[in-house]
Design an enzyme around this catalytic site. Structure first.
Site, PDB file in Angstrom:
ATOM      1  N   ARG A 113       9.157  -5.842  -0.729  1.00  0.00           N
ATOM      2  CA  ARG A 113       7.820  -5.644  -0.152  1.00  0.00           C
ATOM      3  C   ARG A 113       7.585  -6.666   0.963  1.00  0.00           C
ATOM      4  O   ARG A 113       8.029  -7.821   0.859  1.00  0.00           O
ATOM      5  CB  ARG A 113       6.792  -5.840  -1.274  1.00  0.00           C
ATOM      6  CG  ARG A 113       5.334  -5.681  -0.881  1.00  0.00           C
ATOM      7  CD  ARG A 113       4.955  -4.264  -0.699  1.00  0.00           C
ATOM      8  NE  ARG A 113       3.500  -4.045  -0.761  1.00  0.00           N
ATOM      9  CZ  ARG A 113       2.938  -2.935  -0.298  1.00  0.00           C
ATOM     10  NH1 ARG A 113       3.655  -1.966   0.253  1.00  0.00           N
ATOM     11  NH2 ARG A 113       1.635  -2.771  -0.388  1.00  0.00           N
ATOM     12  N   THR A 390       4.711   7.068   3.301  1.00  0.00           N
ATOM     13  CA  THR A 390       5.740   6.314   2.622  1.00  0.00           C
ATOM     14  C   THR A 390       6.817   7.335   2.372  1.00  0.00           C
ATOM     15  O   THR A 390       6.575   8.519   2.552  1.00  0.00           O
ATOM     16  CB  THR A 390       5.083   5.790   1.322  1.00  0.00           C
ATOM     17  OG1 THR A 390       4.052   4.876   1.697  1.00  0.00           O
ATOM     18  CG2 THR A 390       6.036   5.152   0.355  1.00  0.00           C
ATOM     19  N   THR A 408       8.217   1.956   2.901  1.00  0.00           N
ATOM     20  CA  THR A 408       7.068   2.376   3.697  1.00  0.00           C
ATOM     21  C   THR A 408       6.784   1.434   4.858  1.00  0.00           C
ATOM     22  O   THR A 408       7.194   0.272   4.839  1.00  0.00           O
ATOM     23  CB  THR A 408       5.815   2.438   2.781  1.00  0.00           C
ATOM     24  OG1 THR A 408       4.732   3.009   3.502  1.00  0.00           O
ATOM     25  CG2 THR A 408       5.394   1.066   2.298  1.00  0.00           C
ATOM     26  N   ASN A 410       3.438   1.789   5.521  1.00  0.00           N
ATOM     27  CA  ASN A 410       2.052   2.088   5.150  1.00  0.00           C
ATOM     28  C   ASN A 410       1.611   3.415   5.760  1.00  0.00           C
ATOM     29  O   ASN A 410       2.084   4.444   5.335  1.00  0.00           O
ATOM     30  CB  ASN A 410       1.101   0.933   5.479  1.00  0.00           C
ATOM     31  CG  ASN A 410      -0.206   1.057   4.703  1.00  0.00           C
ATOM     32  OD1 ASN A 410      -0.271   1.754   3.687  1.00  0.00           O
ATOM     33  ND2 ASN A 410      -1.256   0.407   5.150  1.00  0.00           N
ATOM     34  N   ASP A 432      -3.162  -3.233   2.813  1.00  0.00           N
ATOM     35  CA  ASP A 432      -3.084  -3.060   1.350  1.00  0.00           C
ATOM     36  C   ASP A 432      -3.638  -4.269   0.598  1.00  0.00           C
ATOM     37  O   ASP A 432      -3.805  -4.228  -0.619  1.00  0.00           O
ATOM     38  CB  ASP A 432      -1.640  -2.783   0.906  1.00  0.00           C
ATOM     39  CG  ASP A 432      -1.301  -1.289   0.985  1.00  0.00           C
ATOM     40  OD1 ASP A 432      -2.219  -0.477   1.197  1.00  0.00           O
ATOM     41  OD2 ASP A 432      -0.123  -0.940   0.838  1.00  0.00           O
ATOM     42  N   SER A 461       0.747  -2.905  -4.071  1.00  0.00           N
ATOM     43  CA  SER A 461       1.252  -1.581  -3.689  1.00  0.00           C
ATOM     44  C   SER A 461       1.009  -0.585  -4.817  1.00  0.00           C
ATOM     45  O   SER A 461       0.736  -0.976  -5.958  1.00  0.00           O
ATOM     46  CB  SER A 461       2.755  -1.691  -3.418  1.00  0.00           C
ATOM     47  OG  SER A 461       3.312  -0.416  -3.187  1.00  0.00           O
ATOM     48  N   GLY A 482       2.257   8.629  -0.597  1.00  0.00           N
ATOM     49  CA  GLY A 482       0.907   9.140  -0.851  1.00  0.00           C
ATOM     50  C   GLY A 482      -0.137   8.078  -1.155  1.00  0.00           C
ATOM     51  O   GLY A 482      -1.194   8.411  -1.697  1.00  0.00           O
ATOM     52  N   GLY A 483       0.136   6.797  -0.828  1.00  0.00           N
ATOM     53  CA  GLY A 483      -0.884   5.759  -1.040  1.00  0.00           C
ATOM     54  C   GLY A 483      -1.341   5.735  -2.487  1.00  0.00           C
ATOM     55  O   GLY A 483      -0.520   5.704  -3.412  1.00  0.00           O
TER      56      GLY A 483
HETATM   57  N1  GLY Z   1       1.262   1.241   1.507  1.00  0.00           N
HETATM   58  C1  GLY Z   1       1.048   1.997   0.343  1.00  0.00           C
HETATM   59  C2  GLY Z   1       1.455   1.295  -0.881  1.00  0.00           C
HETATM   60  O1  GLY Z   1       2.315   0.442  -0.851  1.00  0.00           O
HETATM   61  O2  GLY Z   1       0.897   1.559  -1.920  1.00  0.00           O
END
Ligand code: GLY
Length: 579
Positions: A113, A390, A408, A410, A432, A461, A482-483
């Site tokens: 990340r 993502t 991702t 984002n 985020d 995340s 899909g966030g």
């Molecule tokens: N950027 C979306 C996530 O990491 O949840």
């Protein structure tokens, strides 16, 4: 539908796989846009790759065919997607990879990340009046976190792969240098985000032809700057990205827009190997991503709450089942808002959140016939029980290894900022973080102190690469973009297979629902019946049909070792291929 396809399905798929192989053999990159029938799973015995882009699937499958393992194929796919699918495939972002080895009886999680730069501060996204400035957190140079993808993929390969970084990068470099055929999805994507992408010259250079026109379907898309950046990594390893020319280009880009990433930040970036979160559901072992993702914790929490309800008998996507799922989801997302953050910085009450006892206490608060009101559900007290575009891909090899990888930048195309001269997009992952307690991020998710901005912290995340095992064998590999919907999308594919006995393609295709506590609504995809919606409204739920959610690229391995790949039809380029 049953979990395994019948004989007619087998014959049909053998023919499809033969056709795919034939097309691949006679094509140059980009001309074999054939990804299998999207109503039955693709079947194979020796290896399976499912990604959101045909070309990434092809090059990764090639690695498996040459004797490489699932990690070799995953790293190859990760770099290839950075070329073929710039909206989410990346080297300017970050992600998570789960690696399961049946032989070693081990599942590990690689956390790559992005991190906040050392110069980040808690209130960096607030304006003079103390309000969260979404333009700053989403589309400015300070929206970018320190990228982790290159270091993460290199670490995966070094620890668990068998090929060199140079070999894993070769197909990506070829795709960038020689180009590939533009798909309608690619062309539409750029056109739809032109405001974001063309704010700076480097974006125009990357995404428009020399004559200033858009790339149209059928055109060949070449990325010379990106090819050079990838070649440097192939030659020098991670130093070819985190130090030297590319690092200097990133820092020069930062200086154009008051960005914070420094040479020191880049040099200091380290991915981490973590223990995945672990839970059980109806006799299956569930491994998923641990903090700084909230995904694994809440998938297991929701499954724990639902385990004591007779979901199978209540029926797939029946009003009763959706009601119970929504109630469990509300409680999990309420907890997310308070307790989840980077566990290197805050104490996350993880063992409480995933405990069966805590789930029992939350289950007790669910009325089987009436919706609870989200505002009345405060985050619970899991500490008492302690003992966002993502892309995801799934890969299984013949050696008993499985990889679930979600990474991702984002939003689609991240911050929209291309590093001039280096040819790749920077993430806008800083959004985020919780810019201000109670103010929703780009996915409507609310966060608090646990997810405040701090220097060198990883932003929370929802990415949820997940591996389900049965009796020590890899069974289901899943994950999604899909966030905020990533968690519930992945959850539903798991439930569709385990509770409802759907084959993996049917499980991926089925209409999905989502509840994230706030806003207090069940969001549904098209395909949920009007009768069901009426019944849900009668129980007190607000139900809103919106655009499709997620893009699960999933694999199920049957007891006899046959691998079934399910590519998500919600992405026109997604492809499952096996051999
Ligand atoms: N950027 C979306 C996530 O990491 O949840």
């Amino acid at each position: 539908m049953k979990k395994t396809a019948g004989w007619s399905g087998v014959k049909r798929n053998v023919m499809l796989v033969a056709l795919i192989v034939l097309f691949s053999a006679v094509s140059v990159y980009g001309q074999a846009i054939l990804s299998g029938d999207r109503s039955v799973p693709v079947e194979a015995k020796n290896g399976m790759v499912v990604t959101s882009h045909t070309l990434a699937t092809e090059v990764a499958l090639d690695v498996l065919k040459k004797g490489g393992n699932a990690v070799d194929a995953a790293v190859t796919a990760g770099f290839a997607l950075a070329v073929t699918q710039p909206r989410s495939g990346n080297i300017g972002g970050g992600g998570f990879m789960l690696v399961s080895s049946e032989k070693k009886k081990e599942v590990v999680a690689i956390d790559y990340r992005e991190k906040a730069p050392a110069g980040a501060t808690r209130d960096m996204f607030l304006d003079a009046d103390g309000n969260a400035d979404q333009n700053l957190s989403r589309f400015s140079h300070i929206s970018a976190g320190v990228p982790g993808t290159v270091a993460g993929l290199a670490l995966a390969l070094k620890k668990y792969g068998t090929i060199s970084l140079e070999e894993a990068l070769a197909p990506a470099i070829k795709l960038a240098e020689k180009g590939f055929v533009v798909t309608p999805r690619f062309s539409k994507g750029v056109k739809s985000k032109q405001k974001r992408l063309f704010k700076f010259e480097a974006g125009k250079k990357k995404f428009l032809k020399a004559d200033g026109k858009f790339y149209e379907p059928g055109d060949i898309y070449i990325q010379a700057d990106l090819a050079e950046t990838l070649k440097l990594i192939a030659k020098e390893g991670i130093k070819g990205f985190y130090e030297g020319r590319t690092a200097e280009l990133i820092v020069a880009e930062m200086q154009k827009g008051k960005g914070l990433i420094t040479l020191e930040d880049l040099k200091n970036y380290q991915p981490k190997i973590r223990k995945p979160v672990f839970g059980t559901y109806r006799g299956y072992d569930i491994y998923s991503m641990s903090p700084p993702s909230s995904g694994g914790a809440h998938i297991i929490q929701i499954l724990n709450i639902l385990e004591k309800f007779p979901i199978k008998n209540l029926g797939h996507n029946s009003a009763k089942t959706i009601h119970l799922m929504a109630e469990a989801m509300k409680r999990a997302y309420a907890d997310r808002s308070k307790f989840l953050g980077d566990s290197d910085f805050v104490k996350v009450p993880l063992s409480g959140i995933i405990s069966k006892k805590y789930a029992a206490s939350q289950r007790a608060g669910i009325d089987p016939d009436f919706a609870s009101i989200s505002r009345n559900i405060a985050p619970g007290n899991p500490t008492d029980f302690e003992s966002n575009e993502t892309t995801h891909f799934s890969i299984v090899d013949k050696f008993g290894n499985a990889v679930a990888n979600t990474y991702t930048i984002n939003f689609s195309y991240g911050s929209g900022i291309v590093v001039e001269g280096a040819g790749f997009l920077l993430n806008n992952e800083m959004d985020d973080f919780s810019a201000k307690p109670g103010v929703p991020n780009g996915y409507g998710l609310i966060g608090g102190e646990a997810n405040k901005v701090e220097p060198q912290k990883r932003m929370l995340s929802s990415m949820s690469p997940t591996i389900v095992m049965k009796g020590g064998k890899n069974f289901l590999i899943a994950g999604s973009p899909g966030g905020s919907r990533i968690i519930t999308t992945t959850l539903q594919v798991i439930m569709n297979v385990i509770d409802h006995n759907l084959n993996v393609q049917a499980a991926v295709n089925a209409p999905r629902i989502h509840h994230q506590w706030l806003p207090d609504e069940i969001r549904i995809e098209e395909g949920i019946s009007v009768d069901t919606i009426r019944l849900l409204k009668g129980m007190g739920h607000t139900v809103n049909e919106k655009s499709s959610m997620g893009a699960i690229q999933s694999i199920m391995v049957a007891e006899d070792g046959i691998m079934y790949g399910g590519a998500d039809p919600r992405r026109s380029t997604s492809a499952a291929m096996g051999f």
